[in-house]
Design an enzyme around this catalytic site. Sequence first.
Site, PDB file in Angstrom:
ATOM      1  N   LYS A  31       3.962   1.354  -5.225  1.00 21.16           N
ATOM      2  CA  LYS A  31       2.961   1.218  -6.292  1.00 21.16           C
ATOM      3  C   LYS A  31       3.476   1.824  -7.593  1.00 21.16           C
ATOM      4  CE  LYS A  31      -1.150   1.393  -3.364  1.00 21.16           C
ATOM      5  NZ  LYS A  31      -2.336   2.202  -3.020  1.00 21.16           N
ATOM      6  N   ASN A  34       0.802  -1.222   0.000  1.00 20.88           N
ATOM      7  CA  ASN A  34       0.000   0.000   0.000  1.00 20.88           C
ATOM      8  C   ASN A  34       0.838   1.276   0.000  1.00 20.88           C
ATOM      9  OD1 ASN A  34       0.842  -0.374   2.645  1.00 20.88           O
ATOM     10  ND2 ASN A  34      -1.047   0.417   3.533  1.00 20.88           N
ATOM     11  N   CYS A  35       2.153   1.165  -0.141  1.00 23.03           N
ATOM     12  CA  CYS A  35       3.039   2.335  -0.211  1.00 23.03           C
ATOM     13  C   CYS A  35       2.934   2.953  -1.603  1.00 23.03           C
ATOM     14  CB  CYS A  35       4.475   1.905   0.080  1.00 23.03           C
ATOM     15  SG  CYS A  35       5.702   3.187  -0.236  1.00 23.03           S
ATOM     16  N   ASP A  36       2.694   4.244  -1.685  1.00 27.67           N
ATOM     17  CA  ASP A  36       2.540   4.912  -2.979  1.00 27.67           C
ATOM     18  C   ASP A  36       3.782   4.789  -3.852  1.00 27.67           C
ATOM     19  OD1 ASP A  36      -0.054   5.675  -2.429  1.00 27.67           O
ATOM     20  OD2 ASP A  36       0.516   7.655  -1.668  1.00 27.67           O
TER      21      ASP A  36
END
Length: 114
Positions: free
Chosen positions: A13, A8-10
């Site tokens: 991603k 879920n880390c931008d």
Amino acid sequence: MKLFGIKNCDTVKKARRWLDEHQVTYQFHDFRKDGLEQPTVEQWLNSVSWEQLLNKRGTTWRQLDDPRKDQLDQQAAVELILAHPTLIKRPVIEDESGVSIGFNESDFQARYAK
């Protein structure tokens, strides 16, 4: 190539999206889900410093209430990273050239574009 991070880390991603769009094969290791072992962290420290690996700008660091936080050295940093893997700057990439940290599109382009 192996890409370490949390799903879920931008930034993770962005890196994964870039790799997928450029059809670069990689294995993803979510250290929140899959864990992280001391030999892996120590291997990374052969290529990057603990100062580069440790994210002091993130939420985990700001919320960390640990006396080792104020007098860091490599051993204390490794202990904190193993106890709180989200302290790691993400993503960490292992490939034939070594270990790198973070996502920069131009760096990825230079290293992985076919």
